[in-house]
Design a protein around this motif. Structure first.
Motif, mmCIF file in Angstrom:
data_model
loop_
_atom_site.group_PDB
_atom_site.id
_atom_site.type_symbol
_atom_site.label_atom_id
_atom_site.label_comp_id
_atom_site.label_asym_id
_atom_site.label_seq_id
_atom_site.Cartn_x
_atom_site.Cartn_y
_atom_site.Cartn_z
ATOM 1 N N ARG A 139 0.790 4.724 -6.081
ATOM 2 C CA ARG A 139 0.131 3.735 -6.025
ATOM 3 C C ARG A 139 -1.305 3.487 -5.070
ATOM 4 O O ARG A 139 -1.854 2.454 -4.786
ATOM 5 N N THR A 156 -1.043 -1.265 -3.469
ATOM 6 C CA THR A 156 -0.585 -2.724 -3.706
ATOM 7 C C THR A 156 0.834 -2.765 -3.233
ATOM 8 O O THR A 156 1.536 -1.676 -2.893
ATOM 9 N N ARG A 159 7.767 -4.458 -4.425
ATOM 10 C CA ARG A 159 8.372 -6.012 -4.680
ATOM 11 C C ARG A 159 9.185 -6.477 -3.375
ATOM 12 O O ARG A 159 9.246 -7.507 -3.338
ATOM 13 N N VAL A 162 6.760 -8.989 -1.404
ATOM 14 C CA VAL A 162 6.031 -9.735 -1.976
ATOM 15 C C VAL A 162 6.949 -11.216 -1.804
ATOM 16 O O VAL A 162 8.107 -11.329 -1.988
ATOM 17 N N TYR A 206 2.155 -10.292 -5.949
ATOM 18 C CA TYR A 206 1.834 -8.966 -6.947
ATOM 19 C C TYR A 206 0.267 -8.993 -7.380
ATOM 20 O O TYR A 206 -0.291 -10.080 -7.640
ATOM 21 N N GLY A 207 -0.157 -7.781 -7.288
ATOM 22 C CA GLY A 207 -1.719 -7.658 -7.350
ATOM 23 C C GLY A 207 -2.535 -7.708 -6.230
ATOM 24 O O GLY A 207 -3.701 -7.106 -6.360
ATOM 25 N N ASP A 226 8.919 1.076 -5.279
ATOM 26 C CA ASP A 226 8.583 0.044 -6.210
ATOM 27 C C ASP A 226 8.767 -1.316 -5.864
ATOM 28 O O ASP A 226 9.728 -1.765 -5.116
#
Length: 226
Positions: A139, A156, A159, A162, A206-207, A226
């Motif tokens: 990423r 980014t 998870r 986040v 996210y993003g 991830d």
């Protein structure tokens, strides 16, 4: 000439790397003396660079005539002619140029350049290859190596980080990295749309795009999570 961040630079060797460097320095307002031994190359660049001359950089007298000693910074961008690259670097060192950058084509070439006086040795093709390899994997959106084992990446967030304040994400203990800035995918009304400094209270979504610093292996591992 004053030795300042905008002090004039002499660029010797106007292949792709040397030309791109000289043109960009000139665009940024740095005075550049560009030198190449091929008159056709010099003529081609005459309209793009204000100071470009034909000269044999392996000739000490030619360098004296160009008043090279008035420059404190020089880049030897000669690529294919390794002998000329080494001799030019040695002459610049003998003339007392205080900051010599030299392009190398392999490790042996780099070692010799360092021994004859180069203060910085660069591998443009190799460095760009490594950067593109990083951009093509995982990423990682951008990658800048700032030392032999330290880098800044744009990526980014995984998870696991986040939705919680950075102070609770245990970035240092889990990955050994630090998030220094964030660009929200959907900024709040009135909030900046670009990057802002991250704080312990910053909550990633996210993003979002983040700038992460740390040892190369650690920032790579963070970007692959991830």
């Amino acid at each position: 000439m004053a030795d300042t961040p905008t002090a004039p630079v002499v660029v010797i060797g106007l292949g792709r790397f040397g030309t791109a460097l000289a043109v960009e320095l000139d665009r940024r307002g740095t005075e550049v003396l560009a030198i190449d031994g091929n008159p056709a190359v010099v003529q081609k660049l005459a309209g793009r660079l204000p100071h470009v001359v034909t000269a044999d950089s392996t000739d000490a007298e030619a360098l004296h005539q160009l008043d090279i000693t008035a420059f404190h910074r020089a880049v030897v961008a000669i690529g294919t002619d390794i002998q000329a690259s080494i001799l030019t670097t040695a002459l610049l060192s003998d003339l007392g140029i205080r900051d010599i950058w030299a392009k190398a084509v392999n490790a042996q070439h780099a070692g010799i350049l360092s021994r004859v006086g180069a203060h910085h040795v660069v591998f443009p093709e190799n460095d760009m290859g490594e950067r593109v390899a990083h951009l093509l994997s995982g990423r990682i959106l951008d990658y800048v190596e700032v030392d032999a084992d330290f880098a800044v990446i744009k990526t980014t967030p995984p998870r696991d980080v986040v939705g919680v304040p950075l102070r609770e994400s245990r970035l240092r203990s889990r990955w050994g990295v630090t998030v220094v800035a964030v660009k929200p995918q959907a900024p709040a009304p009135g909030a900046p749309r670009g990057f802002t400094y991250a704080t312990p209270d910053t909550v990633l979504a996210y993003g979002d795009i983040v700038l992460v610093v740390g040892a190369i292996d650690k920032v790579e591992r963070f970007a692959e999570t991830d």
